[in-house]
Design an enzyme around this catalytic site. Sequence first.
Site, PDB file in Angstrom:
ATOM      1  N   ARG A   1       3.648   8.337  -8.286  1.00 35.48           N
ATOM      2  CA  ARG A   1       4.036   9.764  -8.190  1.00 35.48           C
ATOM      3  C   ARG A   1       5.539   9.769  -8.742  1.00 35.48           C
ATOM      4  O   ARG A   1       5.976  10.681  -9.536  1.00 35.48           O
ATOM      5  CB  ARG A   1       4.216  10.403  -6.885  1.00 35.48           C
ATOM      6  CG  ARG A   1       3.198  10.711  -5.908  1.00 35.48           C
ATOM      7  CD  ARG A   1       3.439  11.444  -4.545  1.00 35.48           C
ATOM      8  NE  ARG A   1       4.010  10.318  -3.854  1.00 35.48           N
ATOM      9  CZ  ARG A   1       3.081   9.626  -3.056  1.00 35.48           C
ATOM     10  NH1 ARG A   1       1.778   9.630  -2.966  1.00 35.48           N
ATOM     11  NH2 ARG A   1       3.714   8.861  -2.121  1.00 35.48           N
TER      12      ARG A   1
ATOM     13  N   ASP B   1      -7.676  -1.337   0.615  1.00 28.78           N
ATOM     14  CA  ASP B   1      -7.462  -1.374   2.084  1.00 28.78           C
ATOM     15  C   ASP B   1      -8.964  -1.599   2.847  1.00 28.78           C
ATOM     16  O   ASP B   1      -8.864  -2.180   3.888  1.00 28.78           O
ATOM     17  CB  ASP B   1      -7.374   0.338   2.312  1.00 28.78           C
ATOM     18  CG  ASP B   1      -6.042   0.801   1.700  1.00 28.78           C
ATOM     19  OD1 ASP B   1      -5.260  -0.233   1.627  1.00 28.78           O
ATOM     20  OD2 ASP B   1      -5.651   1.904   1.510  1.00 28.78           O
TER      21      ASP B   1
ATOM     22  N   ASP C   1       0.711  -1.278   0.101  1.00 26.42           N
ATOM     23  CA  ASP C   1       0.046   0.228  -0.143  1.00 26.42           C
ATOM     24  C   ASP C   1       0.868   1.296  -0.077  1.00 26.42           C
ATOM     25  O   ASP C   1       0.636   2.375  -0.515  1.00 26.42           O
ATOM     26  CB  ASP C   1      -0.813  -0.190   1.254  1.00 26.42           C
ATOM     27  CG  ASP C   1      -1.926   1.285   1.340  1.00 26.42           C
ATOM     28  OD1 ASP C   1      -2.275   1.559   0.214  1.00 26.42           O
ATOM     29  OD2 ASP C   1      -2.406   1.671   2.323  1.00 26.42           O
TER      30      ASP C   1
ATOM     31  N   GLY D   1       1.879   4.204  -4.039  1.00 29.98           N
ATOM     32  CA  GLY D   1       1.644   5.645  -3.997  1.00 29.98           C
ATOM     33  C   GLY D   1       3.119   6.275  -4.405  1.00 29.98           C
ATOM     34  O   GLY D   1       3.219   7.148  -5.216  1.00 29.98           O
TER      35      GLY D   1
END
Length: 284
Positions: free
Chosen positions: A114, A131, A106, A110
């Site tokens: 980016r 989640d 998790d 992310g």
Amino acid sequence: RSAIRRRTRAALAPRGREGARHGPLSAPVSAEGASLRALARTEIGVPPPPTDDDADTDDAMAVPVALFVPNLIGYFRIVSGLLSFYYAFDNDLMFFAMYGTSQMLDAVDGVAARALGQTSKFGGVLDMVTDRFCTAGLLVVLGTLFRSRHPHMFLVFLFLMFLDVVSHWCKMYSSMLVQASHKSESANKIALLRFYYTFPYALFVLCVGSEGFLLFLYTSFFRAGPEVAALATAGHAAPTLVAVLTWVCAPFFLLKQAISVVQLWDAMATIAAFDEKERAKSRD
């Protein structure tokens, strides 16, 4: 404009033997010539030449959103999370490893989104749905296991599951109404929520601590682990490693539940305020 064109031709014209060798397009150009060339392109409406950043953007745009790297990581998280529940009641170590892997990734998706310029609304929804179903599944497993020891514990874990799902759903819906990211400052008027979503690493630390509490609580049902002799006190046996880790993570879990309650309250207040504005517009 005619003066600019004359200066541009002079700056770009081949100079001596070097210019004849390379030709006007490849001859070395001075800084003044480069700036005049860019100005001339602007004057006559010619777009600037593509840069490496433009090429990277084009490559990213050529990949379907569903096949973005962070979304591929998200699919793996789903598979790992689902398979973990197959072992939940028979092999606690396999469950811990597969569920823990899903949760650790998790943080990776992310960072990948980016770094690669592959952020997307699809990825955000995929991440949140993963989640929610993982945490909900773990809470159901815990309620089932601990019901044999404490009959009312199933209701406690069921309530925690409802709180987690409903608070996040309402948060997303209220953010859509105000047209802002659920993690932005504009969507979080309450200081506790701003801290949770905007303070560096706050969300990461609280999520890791909360999931760690649930995982170590799950593990404590099957095994205690070695004793931590350094924490032994007079008249009391030394606590086990699993028990210590569970208690260390407990404050993070409790704080995250408090944040969920505040988040639910704030989201419902935002939705109600939006309705009031719509009613005021209709009356006008």
